[in-house]
Design an enzyme around this catalytic site. Structure first.
Site, mmCIF file in Angstrom:
data_model
loop_
_atom_site.group_PDB
_atom_site.id
_atom_site.type_symbol
_atom_site.label_atom_id
_atom_site.label_comp_id
_atom_site.label_asym_id
_atom_site.label_seq_id
_atom_site.Cartn_x
_atom_site.Cartn_y
_atom_site.Cartn_z
ATOM 1 N N CYS A 2 0.853 -1.173 0.000
ATOM 2 C CA CYS A 2 0.000 0.000 0.000
ATOM 3 C C CYS A 2 0.894 1.230 0.000
ATOM 4 O O CYS A 2 1.926 1.265 0.666
ATOM 5 C CB CYS A 2 -0.936 0.112 1.200
ATOM 6 S SG CYS A 2 -2.109 -1.234 1.314
ATOM 7 N N ARG A 27 3.809 -0.323 -4.899
ATOM 8 C CA ARG A 27 3.521 -0.871 -3.575
ATOM 9 C C ARG A 27 2.188 -1.617 -3.521
ATOM 10 O O ARG A 27 1.810 -2.173 -2.496
ATOM 11 C CB ARG A 27 3.506 0.249 -2.531
ATOM 12 C CG ARG A 27 4.806 1.005 -2.452
ATOM 13 C CD ARG A 27 4.728 2.117 -1.434
ATOM 14 N NE ARG A 27 4.548 1.602 -0.093
ATOM 15 C CZ ARG A 27 5.527 1.218 0.700
ATOM 16 N NH1 ARG A 27 6.766 1.304 0.283
ATOM 17 N NH2 ARG A 27 5.283 0.743 1.895
ATOM 18 N N TRP A 75 -2.781 -2.597 -1.634
ATOM 19 C CA TRP A 75 -2.525 -4.026 -1.828
ATOM 20 C C TRP A 75 -3.348 -4.701 -0.752
ATOM 21 O O TRP A 75 -3.099 -4.535 0.436
ATOM 22 C CB TRP A 75 -1.038 -4.327 -1.660
ATOM 23 C CG TRP A 75 -0.680 -5.726 -2.039
ATOM 24 C CD1 TRP A 75 -0.358 -6.195 -3.280
ATOM 25 C CD2 TRP A 75 -0.600 -6.854 -1.161
ATOM 26 N NE1 TRP A 75 -0.096 -7.540 -3.233
ATOM 27 C CE2 TRP A 75 -0.230 -7.969 -1.947
ATOM 28 C CE3 TRP A 75 -0.812 -7.046 0.208
ATOM 29 C CZ2 TRP A 75 -0.079 -9.238 -1.415
ATOM 30 C CZ3 TRP A 75 -0.645 -8.305 0.741
ATOM 31 C CH2 TRP A 75 -0.279 -9.386 -0.072
ATOM 32 N N ASN A 101 -1.514 2.154 5.736
ATOM 33 C CA ASN A 101 -0.665 1.083 5.217
ATOM 34 C C ASN A 101 -0.232 0.255 6.408
ATOM 35 O O ASN A 101 0.389 0.775 7.319
ATOM 36 C CB ASN A 101 0.538 1.715 4.490
ATOM 37 C CG ASN A 101 1.657 0.724 4.217
ATOM 38 O OD1 ASN A 101 2.818 1.091 4.166
ATOM 39 N ND2 ASN A 101 1.337 -0.525 4.030
ATOM 40 N N GLY A 102 -0.588 -1.038 6.409
ATOM 41 C CA GLY A 102 -0.223 -1.896 7.537
ATOM 42 C C GLY A 102 -1.376 -2.804 7.903
ATOM 43 O O GLY A 102 -2.317 -2.961 7.126
ATOM 44 N N GLU A 487 16.354 -18.040 -8.984
ATOM 45 C CA GLU A 487 16.027 -16.655 -9.316
ATOM 46 C C GLU A 487 15.429 -16.555 -10.724
ATOM 47 O O GLU A 487 14.467 -15.828 -10.958
ATOM 48 C CB GLU A 487 17.292 -15.780 -9.168
ATOM 49 C CG GLU A 487 17.160 -14.334 -9.561
ATOM 50 C CD GLU A 487 16.087 -13.557 -8.790
ATOM 51 O OE1 GLU A 487 15.537 -14.077 -7.809
ATOM 52 O OE2 GLU A 487 15.791 -12.435 -9.209
ATOM 53 N N LYS A 491 11.694 -15.122 -11.542
ATOM 54 C CA LYS A 491 11.432 -14.016 -12.484
ATOM 55 C C LYS A 491 10.334 -14.420 -13.464
ATOM 56 O O LYS A 491 9.419 -13.652 -13.740
ATOM 57 C CB LYS A 491 12.686 -13.628 -13.289
ATOM 58 C CG LYS A 491 13.783 -12.908 -12.560
ATOM 59 C CD LYS A 491 13.483 -11.495 -12.180
ATOM 60 C CE LYS A 491 12.836 -11.349 -10.870
ATOM 61 N NZ LYS A 491 13.424 -11.367 -9.637
ATOM 62 N N GLU A 494 6.873 -14.636 -11.706
ATOM 63 C CA GLU A 494 6.360 -13.331 -11.292
ATOM 64 C C GLU A 494 5.719 -12.561 -12.438
ATOM 65 O O GLU A 494 4.656 -11.981 -12.277
ATOM 66 C CB GLU A 494 7.506 -12.451 -10.758
ATOM 67 C CG GLU A 494 7.939 -12.751 -9.365
ATOM 68 C CD GLU A 494 9.092 -11.840 -8.932
ATOM 69 O OE1 GLU A 494 8.981 -11.220 -7.876
ATOM 70 O OE2 GLU A 494 10.109 -11.748 -9.653
ATOM 71 N N HIS A 510 15.740 -36.906 -8.911
ATOM 72 C CA HIS A 510 14.958 -37.327 -7.748
ATOM 73 C C HIS A 510 13.517 -36.815 -7.843
ATOM 74 O O HIS A 510 12.878 -36.565 -6.832
ATOM 75 C CB HIS A 510 15.617 -36.843 -6.460
ATOM 76 C CG HIS A 510 17.000 -37.393 -6.280
ATOM 77 N ND1 HIS A 510 17.241 -38.720 -6.026
ATOM 78 C CD2 HIS A 510 18.212 -36.808 -6.395
ATOM 79 C CE1 HIS A 510 18.548 -38.925 -5.947
ATOM 80 N NE2 HIS A 510 19.168 -37.770 -6.174
ATOM 81 N N LYS A 609 5.862 -4.565 -4.504
ATOM 82 C CA LYS A 609 7.318 -4.520 -4.395
ATOM 83 C C LYS A 609 7.796 -4.481 -2.955
ATOM 84 O O LYS A 609 8.819 -5.034 -2.613
ATOM 85 C CB LYS A 609 7.850 -3.313 -5.154
ATOM 86 C CG LYS A 609 9.344 -3.337 -5.228
ATOM 87 C CD LYS A 609 9.865 -2.684 -6.453
ATOM 88 C CE LYS A 609 11.333 -2.930 -6.602
ATOM 89 N NZ LYS A 609 11.645 -4.308 -6.992
#
Ligand code: G6P
Length: 614
Positions: A2, A27, A75, A101-102, A487, A491, A494, A510, A609
């Site tokens: 947020c 955000r 968010w 925000n929180g 990574e 990417k 996402e 395996h 983010k």
């Protein structure tokens, strides 16, 4: 997550707020809203589901006048992302408006209490409970807005950055924070308020970072007034911003992510500037120099991070153990903080965070600090919460990273951690002078070598088109390049919404080998290094099952290239530095696949983010 923004002064608030929301959209972008007090004294709230552009369209024919206002991009945590749950929220009487925000953890207890006093609720949010509590406190205790906010926040358990408008007093905004970031910009007779400095930078370079449990009163044409929630006065500490406006723009690139991928030769040079000195043959990291004994006497290093930063931590484990011979544990901050970890006073805890605000990482280091460990942080955002609670640290200095998928922050984290590993190893004498000097010289060449990898962008964009059909991808790597496989897969997930898994190459047999068919693209990271021959065998196993291999290999390679369907080359380098090169084509591959699929590269669905909730 947020983003919050506020303005009070002599300008029209609405354009300032909208521009600020666009800057903070990284955000969260589930909904957006704005509250303004117009010159006639009316408090108007407009909100819309979706991105800030939806809000602008919605408010286009509305009254957006006023010299004071607050705005929010959300968010979603409590309540689905619809218009009703969007911020700002009115209080019962519609005299107050709040953005937040929180997370208010005890909101249901507070809500019950307020219901008994006749309060009703329009939304499912914890935030609406807070604004009702402030209103109830203001009335029942007969106090002004600031006192009401102080008293209400004393009853709150959780994290918040809030800003409150009061229709009966259009000359003030009251804001406060605990756990979530909040910064005030000081102009001429005007104030700006935001989750970070990006909405502020074009108006002023004088800022004050608000501390935990502090309440700030922004009054037009008055001095900044900060108190704690216990009403103790604080002297504002004014800082100069180093951010520039051009750092926040796309500069001709179609997406911030592509711009940030291309910036890496420069950003890595910035990360090493003043630290890596090839002429003097040494690395000077002040955070290490000032705390040398703490590092040298550490019996263990614990790394706490989330997401991409956690992958950088895994690479650091290889480097620190190789060069400094200190055992390293790499922890997901969210697990570490809740599993009653054993922490010793001689442990060094390294927190890695681009934003410096990730709630789980912040909580993890607070826990470790309470138990006596030494906290060193690697962060990008200067002045953020994590560096502020750390004992020492190292900023990566790559400038604002705006694409939600992290790229340049990752390579800078790996660079900073490698520098740290070399500093410790050299000081301890656990690595030879020859190796130390060789790696320093090679670190210095990495920016130019990244430039050579970027030259293959066009080829990558061409073969990326072949893979848009794929539902799944596998990424394989070993040693230093196993975290790179993780990574690369992250990417792709996402930004292109293709399921992807990263594996240590030898683990493939395996389980994941069962998935391999001619439909399955397998990205293999196989630069020339210690485990090269082993990875070649793994590629043969994939080819035997008709998997389609995309290989990232060293420039001189011929063996893997002859087996792979597509090959991307990276210049030769020291093994510990290969991740800085091999990750680049994986960033580009994910980017181009997402673009061809028509995905929103810079703002992928459901992500944010800066994750300031746990
Ligand atoms: C979010 C971001 C990731 C990031 C992670 C950790 O999930 O989308 O890109 O790696 O948070 O963030 P931090 O700021 O602590 O590095």
């Amino acid at each position: 997550m947020c983003g919050i923004v506020g303005y009070i002064g002599h300008r029209n608030a609405y354009p300032v707020l909208i521009k600020g929301l666009h800057r903070l959209e990284y955000r969260g972008y589930d909904s957006a809203g704005v509250a303004l007090i117009n010159p006639a004294g009316q408090l108007n709230i407009y909100k819309a589901k979706g991105k800030v552009a939806e809000l602008e369209a919605f408010a286009a024919d509305k009254d957006t006048t006023g010299y004071v206002g607050i705005a929010h991009t959300r968010w979603a945590t409590h309540g689905e992302p619809n218009q009703v749950n969007a911020h700002p929220h009115y209080s019962e009487s519609e005299e107050l408006a709040i953005i937040h925000n929180g997370i208010i953890e005890n909101y249901s207890v507070l809500k019950q209490g307020l219901s008994q006093h006749g309060y009703t609720f329009r939304s499912d949010t914890d935030t609406e409970v807070l604004v009702q509590l402030i209103e109830y406190t203001k009335r029942s205790a007969q106090v002004d807005l600031r006192q009401a906010v102080q008293l209400a926040l004393n009853q709150v358990v959780g994290a918040y950055a809030i800003a409150v408008l009061d229709k009966s007093n259009p000359d003030i905004i009251v804001a406060a924070r605990k756990g979530s970031p909040l910064v005030v910009g000081i102009g001429e007779g005007e104030y700006f308020l935001a989750s970070d400095a990006t909405p502020i930078v074009e108006y002023t370079d004088r800022v004050v970072y608000i501390g935990d449990e502090e309440v700030v009163l922004l009054e037009r044409d008055h001095e900044l007034d900060i108190t704690t929630i216990g009403n103790v006065h604080k002297t504002p500490e004014i800082k100069r911003l180093e951010l520039t406006l051009s750092q926040l723009e796309k500069c001709g690139y179609p997406h911030f992510m592509l711009k940030e991928i291309y910036e890496q030769p420069r950003t890595l040079t910035d990360s090493m500037r003043g630290r890596v000195n090839v002429e003097l043959s040494h690395i000077a990291l002040s955070g290490f120099i000032d705390n040398r004994e703490r590092f040298l006497s550490a019996s263990r290093i614990i790394i706490c991070a989330c997401g991409t930063s956690w992958h950088a931590g895994l690479i650091a484990m290889y480097a620190i153990e190789e060069f400094a011979r200190i055992p390293v544990e790499v922890e997901y901050s969210s697990e570490f903080r809740y599993r009653k970890p054993v922490i010793h006073k001689d442990d060094v805890v390294i927190a890695i965070s681009q934003s410096g605000e990730t709630a789980d990482t912040l909580a993890a280091i607070q826990l470790a600090k309470q138990q006596g460990a030494f906290i060193f942080s690697i962060c990008n955002v200067v002045g953020a919460s994590i560096p502020r609670v750390s004992d020492s640290g190292c900023y990566t200095h790559v400038g604002p990273e705006i694409g939600v998928a992290s790229t340049k922050a990752f390579t800078a984290q790996v660079t900073a951690l490698t520098m740290l590993a070399l500093c410790i190893g050299h000081a301890k004498g656990t690595m030879t002078d020859e190796a130390y000097l060789r790696i320093i010289a090679e670190l210095n060449r990495i920016p130019e070598k990244i430039g050579r990898v970027l030259e293959q962008d066009h080829a990558i964009s061409e073969f990326a088109k072949t893979f848009t059909y794929a539902q799944n991808f596998i990424y394989l790597g070993r040693g230093y390049n196993y975290p790179v496989a993780l990574e690369g897969a992250l990417k792709l997930k996402e930004i292109s919404y293709i399921h992807a898994e990263g594996y240590p190459a030898a683990e493939m047999k395996h389980g994941p080998i069962a998935l391999i068919s001619q439909e399955m693209p397998v990205v293999v990271i196989a630069p020339r290094c210690g485990t090269y021959d082993k990875v070649v065998s793994n590629i043969q196993e994939v080819k035997a099952r008709k998997g389609r291999v995309i290989a990232v290999v060293s420039e001189s390679d011929t063996r893997v290239s002859s087996m792979a369907d597509y090959t991307i080359t990276v210049p030769e380098t020291e093994e510990c530095l290969t991740p800085l090169l091999t990750v680049i084509p994986l960033q580009l591959l994910a980017y181009h696949i997402a673009v061809v699929k028509g995905c929103d590269v810079d703002q992928p669905r459901n992500l944010a983010k800066s994750v300031t909730v746990e």
